[in-house]
Enzyme design. Structure first.
Site, PDB file in Angstrom:
ATOM      1  N   ARG A  35       0.817  -1.206   0.000  1.00  0.00           N
ATOM      2  CA  ARG A  35       0.000   0.000   0.000  1.00  0.00           C
ATOM      3  C   ARG A  35       0.860   1.270   0.000  1.00  0.00           C
ATOM      4  NH1 ARG A  35      -5.072  -2.050   1.689  1.00  0.00           N
ATOM      5  NH2 ARG A  35      -5.957  -0.111   1.003  1.00  0.00           N
ATOM      6  N   ARG A  39      -2.852   6.332   1.475  1.00  0.00           N
ATOM      7  CA  ARG A  39      -3.357   7.534   2.154  1.00  0.00           C
ATOM      8  C   ARG A  39      -2.399   8.170   3.146  1.00  0.00           C
ATOM      9  NH1 ARG A  39      -8.850   5.606   4.555  1.00  0.00           N
ATOM     10  NH2 ARG A  39      -7.401   4.041   5.296  1.00  0.00           N
ATOM     11  N   ARG A  48      -6.724  13.096  -4.025  1.00  0.00           N
ATOM     12  CA  ARG A  48      -8.041  12.508  -3.766  1.00  0.00           C
ATOM     13  C   ARG A  48      -9.139  13.564  -3.614  1.00  0.00           C
ATOM     14  NH1 ARG A  48     -11.304  10.023  -3.195  1.00  0.00           N
ATOM     15  NH2 ARG A  48     -11.579   8.517  -1.535  1.00  0.00           N
ATOM     16  N   ASP A  84      -7.247  -1.655  -6.966  1.00  0.00           N
ATOM     17  CA  ASP A  84      -7.771  -2.271  -5.748  1.00  0.00           C
ATOM     18  C   ASP A  84      -8.163  -3.707  -6.067  1.00  0.00           C
ATOM     19  OD1 ASP A  84      -8.602  -1.216  -2.889  1.00  0.00           O
ATOM     20  OD2 ASP A  84     -10.023  -2.773  -3.489  1.00  0.00           O
ATOM     21  N   TYR A 160     -15.373 -10.415   0.619  1.00  0.00           N
ATOM     22  CA  TYR A 160     -15.940  -9.067   0.409  1.00  0.00           C
ATOM     23  C   TYR A 160     -17.279  -9.136  -0.328  1.00  0.00           C
ATOM     24  CZ  TYR A 160     -11.950  -6.432   2.178  1.00  0.00           C
ATOM     25  OH  TYR A 160     -10.995  -5.879   2.995  1.00  0.00           O
TER      26      TYR A 160
HETATM   27  C1  LIG Z   1      -7.977  -5.991   1.422  1.00  0.00           C
HETATM   28  C2  LIG Z   1      -7.488  -5.103   0.291  1.00  0.00           C
HETATM   29  C3  LIG Z   1      -8.223  -4.056  -0.320  1.00  0.00           C
HETATM   30  N1  LIG Z   1      -7.417  -3.506  -1.285  1.00  0.00           N
HETATM   31  C4  LIG Z   1      -6.217  -4.129  -1.311  1.00  0.00           C
HETATM   32  C5  LIG Z   1      -6.252  -5.174  -0.346  1.00  0.00           C
HETATM   33  C6  LIG Z   1      -5.150  -6.169  -0.105  1.00  0.00           C
HETATM   34  C7  LIG Z   1      -4.076  -5.610   0.749  1.00  0.00           C
HETATM   35  C8  LIG Z   1      -4.396  -5.567   2.204  1.00  0.00           C
HETATM   36  O1  LIG Z   1      -4.659  -6.620   2.776  1.00  0.00           O
HETATM   37  O2  LIG Z   1      -4.361  -4.470   2.756  1.00  0.00           O
HETATM   38  C9  LIG Z   1      -5.080  -3.884  -2.215  1.00  0.00           C
HETATM   39  C10 LIG Z   1      -4.745  -2.501  -2.587  1.00  0.00           C
HETATM   40  N2  LIG Z   1      -5.501  -1.359  -2.457  1.00  0.00           N
HETATM   41  C11 LIG Z   1      -4.823  -0.294  -2.943  1.00  0.00           C
HETATM   42  C12 LIG Z   1      -3.613  -0.770  -3.493  1.00  0.00           C
HETATM   43  C13 LIG Z   1      -2.728   0.168  -4.312  1.00  0.00           C
HETATM   44  C14 LIG Z   1      -1.351  -0.045  -4.524  1.00  0.00           C
HETATM   45  C15 LIG Z   1      -0.481   0.171  -3.321  1.00  0.00           C
HETATM   46  O3  LIG Z   1      -0.051   1.272  -3.072  1.00  0.00           O
HETATM   47  O4  LIG Z   1      -0.165  -0.818  -2.625  1.00  0.00           O
HETATM   48  C16 LIG Z   1      -3.536  -2.143  -3.248  1.00  0.00           C
HETATM   49  C17 LIG Z   1      -2.418  -3.120  -3.543  1.00  0.00           C
HETATM   50  C18 LIG Z   1      -5.264   1.102  -2.962  1.00  0.00           C
HETATM   51  C19 LIG Z   1      -6.271   1.571  -1.997  1.00  0.00           C
HETATM   52  N3  LIG Z   1      -7.381   0.902  -1.596  1.00  0.00           N
HETATM   53  C20 LIG Z   1      -8.105   1.707  -0.745  1.00  0.00           C
HETATM   54  C21 LIG Z   1      -7.445   2.959  -0.613  1.00  0.00           C
HETATM   55  C22 LIG Z   1      -7.945   4.164   0.170  1.00  0.00           C
HETATM   56  C23 LIG Z   1      -9.239   4.655  -0.377  1.00  0.00           C
HETATM   57  C24 LIG Z   1      -9.346   6.155  -0.493  1.00  0.00           C
HETATM   58  O5  LIG Z   1      -8.446   6.797  -1.009  1.00  0.00           O
HETATM   59  O6  LIG Z   1     -10.393   6.652  -0.097  1.00  0.00           O
HETATM   60  C25 LIG Z   1      -6.298   2.880  -1.397  1.00  0.00           C
HETATM   61  C26 LIG Z   1      -5.280   3.931  -1.615  1.00  0.00           C
HETATM   62  C27 LIG Z   1      -9.392   1.351  -0.112  1.00  0.00           C
HETATM   63  C28 LIG Z   1      -9.552  -0.006   0.399  1.00  0.00           C
HETATM   64  N4  LIG Z   1      -9.499  -1.144  -0.372  1.00  0.00           N
HETATM   65  C29 LIG Z   1      -9.656  -2.242   0.445  1.00  0.00           C
HETATM   66  C30 LIG Z   1      -9.855  -1.788   1.772  1.00  0.00           C
HETATM   67  C31 LIG Z   1     -10.069  -2.677   2.971  1.00  0.00           C
HETATM   68  C32 LIG Z   1      -9.811  -0.391   1.753  1.00  0.00           C
HETATM   69  C33 LIG Z   1     -10.080   0.565   2.887  1.00  0.00           C
HETATM   70  C34 LIG Z   1      -8.937   0.656   3.805  1.00  0.00           C
HETATM   71  C35 LIG Z   1      -7.834   1.508   3.266  1.00  0.00           C
HETATM   72  O7  LIG Z   1      -8.094   2.646   2.889  1.00  0.00           O
HETATM   73  O8  LIG Z   1      -6.691   1.079   3.277  1.00  0.00           O
HETATM   74  C36 LIG Z   1      -9.621  -3.629  -0.044  1.00  0.00           C
END
Ligand SMILES: Cc1c2[nH]c(c1CCC(=O)O)Cc1[nH]c(c(CCC(=O)O)c1C)Cc1[nH]c(c(CCC(=O)O)c1C)Cc1[nH]c(c(C)c1CCC(=O)O)C2
Length: 359
Positions: A35, A39, A48, A84, A160
């Site tokens: 990640r 954020r 964003r 995502d 999910y």
């Molecule tokens: C479970 C999962 C998700 N998404 C992802 C997973 C597997 C990794 C892990 O176990 O953490 C994978 C993911 N999501 C995102 C990336 C981008 C690449 C990176 O920088 O790693 C990757 C590799 C961007 C994101 N995915 C998300 C954001 C934030 C959303 C926003 O900007 O409002 C980003 C940058 C949203 C997201 N997406 C997901 C959740 C649970 C959330 C909310 C929590 C959070 O914000 O971290 C599902």
């Protein structure tokens, strides 16, 4: 099948992570951060304000821009395409919303009644924007570091889709495994096939490594994981290898990150992945002894919360982690995704501590 495109990508200048994944010796230990394009970066939060989450994912120039953000700030050894794991349920016809301070919400979760409405046909072509973002990013990276593509694992996506978002227990999705095993296998099989096509599309578009995120593995146990996950994870790695072979494409290192699946660690080393991601709860020595003689590269596993420690303390923890894992077949990372309030300076300290180790 259409012929494989010729991209003429810039020559790669930093292949540390590829070397470590293949069991070769890099000049420095490679590090990237799960990640890393997220954020905790002020420039991402600013971005964003102008774009919704899925607008960024679906617009190649925006996804590319965000992918490059952490690379402009830090001396990381890999990039990961901004996207995502939930784009797959979306491509299957489900609505996915990203709610501020809540996370992903699927307002119409999967039920026994609506499961046949999933739109398998054309799902991967609806994800073409991810391939376009990957191709663009490979050019814009100018060979600085390799680009990682990714997907959620079948079980994590199933979770999910049935829960309708994040869950503390995954009890609705687990209910399916116990009460409706046949339907569960049907769903997991469908997701597996989509994931294989999706990852092949990413590799054809230019992804140089692939990570499969099984972030919800921790909710299962050894027998459920064997029955409902390992077989599909193995099918994914085998089918990718076979398809790349048929397409005359070079092999691409595969990384599996099954968070919390300590109960199946040994089995994870037997699924055909080059790299096994280790979550922050695992003891390095236990991991290494489990994989002894298995030719597995390990990736991990600093506690994401260690980034809150004072600088000297953090450096000590990183050095100690590297001592315990040893420097062979090792990719440094956190043991789960970085948190939104992680201090940006701590990331630099983490990277410096890793790169200061002489190999
Ligand atoms: C479970 C999962 C998700 N998404 C992802 C997973 C597997 C990794 C892990 O176990 O953490 C994978 C993911 N999501 C995102 C990336 C981008 C690449 C990176 O920088 O790693 C990757 C590799 C961007 C994101 N995915 C998300 C954001 C934030 C959303 C926003 O900007 O409002 C980003 C940058 C949203 C997201 N997406 C997901 C959740 C649970 C959330 C909310 C929590 C959070 O914000 O971290 C599902």
């Amino acid at each position: 099948m259409s012929s494989v495109p010729v991209h003429n990508f810039p020559v790669l200048k930093n292949s540390r992570i590829l070397k470590a994944a293949r069991g070769e010796k890099p000049d420095k230990l490679p590090i990237w951060i799960m990640r890393q394009a997220g954020r905790y970066l002020p420039e991402f939060l600013e971005f964003r304000k102008q774009h919704t989450f899925f607008e960024i994912c679906q617009t190649p120039s925006l996804a590319c821009e965000v992918t490059l953000m952490p690379l402009r700030r830090y001396d990381l050894d890999a990039s990961i395409i901004f996207s995502d794991i939930l784009v797959i349920p979306q491509a299957l016809g489900m609505t996915v919303e990203m709610k501020p301070s809540v996370g992903p919400v699927l307002p119409d979760p999967l039920t026994l009644e609506n499961i046949n409405d999933l739109k398998r046909e054309g799902a991967v072509s609806r994800l073409k924007y991810v391939g376009e973002a990957i191709t663009l990013t490979r050019h814009k990276l100018e060979g600085k570091v390799p680009l990682i593509g990714f997907s959620g694992a079948p079980w994590t996506l199933m979770g999910y889709m049935i829960e309708g978002g994040g869950s503390k227990t995954l009890s609705k999705a687990k209910k399916w495994l116990y009460a409706y095993p046949e339907v569960s296998h049907q769903l997991l099989g469908l997701l597996t096939d989509v994931i294989i096509d999706y990852l092949i599309m990413q590799i054809e578009a230019g992804a140089q490594l692939i990570q499969v995120f099984d972030s919800s593995a921790e909710y299962l146990n050894k027998s459920l994981y064997a029955k409902f996950c390992l077989i599909y994870l193995k099918k994914i790695s085998q089918s990718i290898r076979n398809r790349l072979n048929e397409l005359n494409l070079d092999n691409v290192p595969l990384i599996l990150f099954a968070k919390g699946a300590y109960f199946s660690l040994e089995e994870q080393g037997e699924l055909g992945y080059d790299v096994v991601g280790i979550d922050w709860t695992m003891e390095p020595k236990f991991v290494r002894s489990t994989f002894k003689n298995k030719n597995i590269t390990v990736q991990g596993n600093l506690d994401p919360c260690a980034l809150y420690a004072p600088k000297e303390e953090l450096t000590k923890m990183v050095t100690s982690m590297i001592e315990q894992f040893g420097t062979e077949r090792y990719i440094v990372n956190l043991g789960h995704g970085i948190y939104p309030d992680a201090p940006v300076d701590a990331v630099q300290t983490f990277i410096d501590a890793v790169h200061s180790v002489n190999l």
